[in-house]
Design an enzyme around this catalytic site. Structure first.
Site, PDB file in Angstrom:
ATOM      1  N   GLU A   1     -11.392   0.006  -3.480  1.00 34.29           N
ATOM      2  CA  GLU A   1     -10.598   0.538  -2.352  1.00 34.29           C
ATOM      3  C   GLU A   1      -9.353   1.244  -2.902  1.00 34.29           C
ATOM      4  O   GLU A   1      -9.136   1.299  -4.102  1.00 34.29           O
ATOM      5  CB  GLU A   1     -10.197  -0.585  -1.387  1.00 34.29           C
ATOM      6  CG  GLU A   1      -9.278  -1.626  -2.015  1.00 34.29           C
ATOM      7  CD  GLU A   1      -8.962  -2.802  -1.102  1.00 34.29           C
ATOM      8  OE1 GLU A   1      -9.461  -2.861   0.036  1.00 34.29           O
ATOM      9  OE2 GLU A   1      -8.208  -3.694  -1.543  1.00 34.29           O
TER      10      GLU A   1
ATOM     11  N   ASP B   1       0.818  -1.223   0.000  1.00 31.55           N
ATOM     12  CA  ASP B   1       0.000   0.000   0.000  1.00 31.55           C
ATOM     13  C   ASP B   1       0.853   1.275   0.000  1.00 31.55           C
ATOM     14  O   ASP B   1       0.659   2.166   0.852  1.00 31.55           O
ATOM     15  CB  ASP B   1      -0.910   0.030   1.249  1.00 31.55           C
ATOM     16  CG  ASP B   1      -1.724  -1.247   1.433  1.00 31.55           C
ATOM     17  OD1 ASP B   1      -2.136  -1.835   0.427  1.00 31.55           O
ATOM     18  OD2 ASP B   1      -1.941  -1.637   2.605  1.00 31.55           O
TER      19      ASP B   1
HETATM   20  O1  FUB Z   1      -3.273  -3.593   3.397  1.00 32.55           O
HETATM   21  C1  FUB Z   1      -4.585  -3.825   3.857  1.00 32.55           C
HETATM   22  C2  FUB Z   1      -5.581  -3.496   2.790  1.00 32.55           C
HETATM   23  O2  FUB Z   1      -5.308  -4.265   1.623  1.00 32.55           O
HETATM   24  C3  FUB Z   1      -5.523  -2.074   2.298  1.00 32.55           C
HETATM   25  O3  FUB Z   1      -6.101  -1.159   3.154  1.00 32.55           O
HETATM   26  C4  FUB Z   1      -6.208  -2.244   0.994  1.00 32.55           C
HETATM   27  O4  FUB Z   1      -6.112  -1.156   0.120  1.00 32.55           O
HETATM   28  C5  FUB Z   1      -5.545  -3.494   0.467  1.00 32.55           C
HETATM   29  O5  FUB Z   1      -4.316  -3.216  -0.145  1.00 32.55           O
END
Ligand code: FUB
Length: 333
Positions: free
Chosen positions: A232, A18
């Protein structure tokens, strides 16, 4: 000093994911999640992403070795947090650096917290409580050319965005399949959220508003349009005066983008930035360094495909003359 190589893990001594990359004081700072090398079983709620702290990475240039500046914040230092410190971002304003991070509170509800430092590599001192009015995951903060700051966020399934459709948290049935309480089929897909931050950068000036992402006919993307709808990992950057909202499509594992003249949207879908990577999640940031543009992203190649053990990588990103972005396949030679 060894050189950073494109499309290779930037560090190998820890797992990182991320990546939110920024240029501060002429150097590249990367704010990643810190994946743990634990044995875990995956589920659709993301319980395997059980991160506890943040490290900051630094590159003096795109050619330089990537240095781990060490731990800058641990969950034990944040009063309101119970667990799961997910994807962070950092912003600079008024002489201070602000680290924004999502985590679950003591009731298991995701909110977004902030921690402050005088330097881009921390340590960061957390605020006592999460940002009032914040919810869900994956904050990305744009400080616009006029000094106004906007926080983008939101994530489906484990990121709990579906549970905020009424404006308050509705826990629902714990046995429900993640996402089942969100829109389905031809219903309008859920959009990410955006709020303006106050000048203090630790509180919201507006409530989190839903962003609408339109298709080529000006219609909102539908929930069933899984190759284009928001899932997301939002990121906001500006190119030639336009606002580019890029994000993960989750279930179909693309990084895609949409363009607007306005930081609040609506945005119009414009195409794919990154083809699927090894591992279930895909998450990115886009940053300009010395007149060239770079994509920071992660995959699970170093761990042999373990979803919750990811590594941050980067590569150059190219625009077409019309402002669209050329799609990247990170495994092309
Ligand atoms: O790293 C945890 C979660 O996985 C992140 O918040 C999302 O964007 C995905 O990458």
């Amino acid at each position: 000093m060894s050189k950073a190589e494109q499309n290779k893990p930037l560090v190998k001594h820890i797992y990182t994911a991320d990546p939110s990359a920024h240029v501060f004081n002429g150097k590249i700072y990367i704010y990643p999640s810190h994946d743990l090398a634990k044995e875990v079983v995956d589920n659709d709620n993301g319980d395997q992403y059980s991160m506890e702290d943040y490290h900051v990475l630094r590159m003096d240039s795109v050619e330089s070795e990537c240095v781990d500046c060490g731990e800058v914040l641990h969950e034990n230092e944040v009063e309101w947090v119970s667990h799961q410190m997910w994807a962070p971002d950092c912003a600079y304003k008024n002489g201070k650096y602000y680290l924004y991070f999502p985590a679950k509170d003591k009731d298991g509800v995701f909110h977004i917290g902030v921690a402050v430092s005088d330097t881009p590599d921390g340590k960061f001192v957390p605020e006592k409580n999460y940002i009032e009015g914040s919810f869900s995951i994956d904050p990305a903060v744009l400080v616009d050319d006029d000094g106004r700051a906007y926080m983008y966020c939101g994530g489906l399934w484990g990121g709990q965005l579906e549970k905020w459709q009424t404006g308050s948290f509705v826990a629902g049935d714990p046995d429900m399949i993640p996402g089942a309480d969100g829109p389905q089929g031809d219903e309008k897909a859920l959009g990410p959220r955006v709020a303006e931050l106050n000048d203090d950068m630790v509180s919201l000036k507006t409530e989190l508003k839903e962003i609408v992402i339109l298709d080529e006919n000006g219609e909102p993307l539908k929930a069933s349009d899984e190759k284009r709808r928001y899932f997301e990992g939002p990121w906001m950057h500006k190119y030639n005066g336009k606002y580019y909202l890029s994000y993960s499509t989750g279930t179909t594992c693309y990084i895609v983008y949409a363009i607007s003249d306005n930081p609040w949207g609506p945005f119009t879908y414009a195409g794919k930035i990154l083809e699927p990577v090894i591992g279930w999640t895909t998450h990115h940031s886009i940053v300009e360094v010395d007149g060239k543009w770079y994509l920071f992203y992660h995959d699970s190649s170093l761990s042999g495909g373990i979803n919750s053990q990811r590594s941050v990588k980067f590569c150059e990103l190219f625009y077409n003359e019309d402002g669209t972005i050329k799609t990247i396949n990170p495994y092309d030679n």
